[in-house]
Design a protein around this motif. Structure first.
Motif, mmCIF file in Angstrom:
data_model
loop_
_atom_site.group_PDB
_atom_site.id
_atom_site.type_symbol
_atom_site.label_atom_id
_atom_site.label_comp_id
_atom_site.label_asym_id
_atom_site.label_seq_id
_atom_site.Cartn_x
_atom_site.Cartn_y
_atom_site.Cartn_z
ATOM 1 N N GLY A 244 0.954 -0.933 -0.042
ATOM 2 C CA GLY A 244 0.106 0.252 -0.104
ATOM 3 C C GLY A 244 0.768 1.077 0.025
ATOM 4 N N ALA A 245 2.031 1.289 0.741
ATOM 5 C CA ALA A 245 2.788 2.386 0.835
ATOM 6 C C ALA A 245 3.626 2.413 -0.556
ATOM 7 N N MET A 246 4.226 1.540 -0.963
ATOM 8 C CA MET A 246 4.749 1.416 -2.213
ATOM 9 C C MET A 246 3.964 1.889 -3.400
ATOM 10 N N ALA A 247 2.635 1.508 -3.272
ATOM 11 C CA ALA A 247 1.715 1.771 -4.434
ATOM 12 C C ALA A 247 1.504 3.381 -4.418
ATOM 13 N N LEU A 248 1.594 3.859 -3.246
ATOM 14 C CA LEU A 248 1.463 5.531 -3.060
ATOM 15 C C LEU A 248 2.683 6.262 -3.816
ATOM 16 N N GLY A 249 3.798 5.583 -4.182
ATOM 17 C CA GLY A 249 5.078 6.226 -4.304
ATOM 18 C C GLY A 249 5.807 6.627 -3.262
ATOM 19 N N LEU A 250 5.720 6.190 -2.010
ATOM 20 C CA LEU A 250 6.487 6.689 -0.955
ATOM 21 C C LEU A 250 8.065 5.730 -1.154
ATOM 22 N N SER A 251 8.891 6.550 -0.682
ATOM 23 C CA SER A 251 10.092 6.060 -0.770
ATOM 24 C C SER A 251 10.547 5.062 0.348
#
Lengths: 253, 376
Positions: free
Chosen positions: B272-279
């Motif tokens: 979920g975090a990666m899909a939002l573009g978070l590093s």
């Protein structure tokens, strides 16, 4: 090297060219090629284990492909972290299991990425989130934690969270599969309204009614390959392939 | 049941109050103390044990105790009671060690400032906690160093760390250990899960080797080997060495605790975090660690409590910690007597218990606060 290989304003939002993917020795995606035009809605269906989730997860590099090319919004996906993050900023994703952050309120879930990834000021991010939560009809739940919401509300919150990044493309990976039947409708309605606004969408789902109503094309996958792809009217009325016919006969009554 | 019971309701059933047996003091006794024969026997046995032990202990600590006396004579004559006069007489040594008496206000100020800042930091609803963080982690260490160690420019005589001792050194060691070992433990836990083999290897070797040796060994090594590794001009202070040893040792344990927390975070949270573009850093700092650390609060606090009590071991490399000052005081011939050691150890036990129990209760309260409404 120029990351944007397509011409300005590329017609294709997503391009997959001869994509292969293995899990160990298992060949999960076999030479898959697919182009999704801007504003196009593609529904991907197929039996479980056919590779449809793997395919959609390759588009934002949650899964890594091993051969072939994937170009999203003009950016080719490689192992370069910068490119992957660039693509993910423009591609929203909605998961079967919602994947909301349980330690943050619904509103904080929505503003987290705009504030930290897009560097939007907090007040502006909250304005946008408020509008989008109103649009998915859960503004009254904004200050609750995800655990306090029903499944349908959580999934709509997840859609709002993805939309807060103002994405160009939305991926849906079986968004209604873990919902109780009475909550499927509210999520599908949200997705239909999104489609009506012209969002580019790639949707893995078993909701054939949604496919009929919204999709520009329906793709059928089996054994890691796209067996058939067609406009929904043709796809449902005259499936070409035996495997498609078998699948449709099993899920349509 | 009535023979005419209808299968289809024509009116809603009324909501009835719970039966009396479910509530009240009698119900509580029955549910908690006498719920089964075995439980009843246990209750009675424990009550008997308490009745047998407690009166003697309470009498020893109160009515039979010597509360004030100029020397040990009265204590020697009252062998069935504690000698609190000894504690009162030696309290300054217990608190400050050999710190010069006319400079002890510096320790008091440091302790008070630290207590106030910690209260500010740990109070859930306190205003401006961000300021408290800045003060505690940046300003306070500098202030504490200048105050405790001294600065000629400010007119504060330099007090060599060889003179530091007692409760304030024990608290200092515990505080430094807690504040530095947690971030180091988090980094090691992340390192152990890293995809980069070198980082993973370094983390694993560090954690396993530090966990694989006794704390005393680590203290001896910090004491003798740190000076060997560093240039002579930097030879670390004799008090700093056990502090470093404590931090390094505690970090290895905390790393495993934190790793346990990381492992129960579902894969979907990462996705979920990666899909939002978070590093990677944003994902870990904003999404994964806040949840993982919340899950392992009991384990982390357990480690902190262990660390606090382990500070008694630093006396082995010559640091005058609280317990060491108590034991030293036993040697005073003026106070020698059969009840002195019991009293001293009881006082030390009480001191450690108050702090450890406080940490334990605070962590329970934190858990309840963080758990409210947040579980998926």
């Amino acid at each position: 090297m120029d990351a944007r290989t397509a011409p300005a304003g590329p017609a294709m939002a997503i391009e997959l060219i001869g994509v292969h993917k293995w899990y160990g020795a298992f060949h999960a995606l076999r030479n898959v090629s697919l182009g999704v035009a801007r504003g196009e809605r593609i529904v991907v269906c197929g039996p479980s284990g056919s590779g449809k989730s793997t395919l959609i997860r390759c588009v934002n590099h949650l899964e890594q492909h091993q051969r072939g090319r994937i170009i999203v919004d003009g950016v080719e996906l490689t192992n370069d972290v910068k490119r992957i993050e660039e693509v993910r900023r423009e591609v929203g994703m909605v998961f079967q299991s919602f994947n909301l952050f349980p330690h943050l309120t619904v509103l904080e879930n929505c503003t987290l990425a705009p504030i930290w990834v897009r560097r939007t000021p907090k007040a502006a991010a909250e304005d946008v989130a408020t509008q989008l939560l109103a649009r998915v009809k859960i503004l009254d739940q904004a200050n609750k934690y995800p655990g306090q919401l029903s499944g349908g509300q959580q999934q709509r919150a997840a859609i709002a969270r993805a939309l807060c990044m103002n994405p160009k493309i939305m991926l849906f990976d079986e968004p209604t599969s873990s919902l109780d039947p009475e909550m499927v409708k509210e999520v599908l309605e949200t997705m239909v309204s999104l489609a009506e606004e012209g969002m580019t969408m790639m949707v893995v789902t078993h909701e054939m009614g949604f496919a009929r109503q919204v999709a520009d094309r329906v793709a059928f996958m089996d054994n890691g390959e796209i067996v058939e792809i067609n406009a929904p009217v043709e796809f449902f009325a005259h499936p070409q392939h035996e495997r498609t016919k078998l699948f449709l006969s099993q899920i349509l009554h | 049941m009535a023979a005419t019971a209808a299968f289809v309701r024509t009116a809603p059933e009324p909501v009835l109050p719970a039966p009396m047996l479910q509530r009240g003091a009698a119900a509580w006794l029955r549910n908690n103390l006498f719920s089964s024969p075995a439980s009843s026997i246990l209750t009675i046995a424990l009550a008997a044990l308490a009745l047998w032990l407690l009166p003697g202990l309470i009498a020893w600590a109160t009515v039979n105790a010597v509360w004030s006396a100029p020397d040990g004579a009265l204590c020697r004559s009252r062998q069935d009671g504690a000698c609190w006069a000894f504690i009162a007489q030696k309290l300054d040594i217990f608190r400050y060690g050999l710190y010069p008496p006319d400079q002890r206000w510096r320790v008091d100020v440091t302790e008070l400032a630290g207590a106030a800042l910690i209260a500010w930091l740990l109070w859930p609803g306190a205003p401006h906690r961000a300021i408290a963080v800045g003060l505690f982690f940046v300003v306070y260490p500098l202030l504490a160093f200048v105050l405790l160690h001294g600065s000629m420019r400010l007119g504060l005589p330099i007090i060599d760390t060889a003179l530091w001792g007692g409760i304030f050194v024990s608290l200092l060691t515990a505080l430094v250990g807690i504040v530095f070992s947690l971030p180091l433990g988090v980094l090691l836990a992340l390192g152990r899960r890293s995809r980069l083999p070198v980082i993973r290897l370094v983390s694993v070797v560090y954690i396993e080797s530090l966990r694989g040796v006794p704390f005393i060994t680590v203290l001896f090594m910090a004491n003798t080997m740190l000076p060997l590794f560093l240039p002579e001009a930097w030879t670390p202070d004799r008090l700093l060495r056990p502090l470093v040893g404590t931090v390094l040792f505690a970090a290895a344990y905390l790393a495993e605790e934190v790793r346990g927390g990381l492992q129960i975070i579902p894969k979907g949270q990462f996705e979920g975090a990666m899909a939002l573009g978070l590093s990677y850093r944003q994902m870990m700092g904003l999404v994964i660690l806040p949840q993982a650390l919340t899950f392992v609060i009991p384990g982390i606090v357990n480690n902190f409590i262990g660390l606090f009590k382990d500070t008694t071991l630093i006396s082995i490399v010559g640091t005058l910690d609280f317990l060491e000052t108590v034991q030293d005081a036993f040697k005073d011939p003026v106070w020698s007597g059969p009840t002195i050691a019991d009293t001293g150890y009881a006082f030390a036990a009480l001191f450690y218990f108050v702090f450890c129990f406080g940490m334990s209760r605070y962590s329970l309260a934190m858990e309840r606060r963080l758990a409210a409404g947040r579980r998926l």
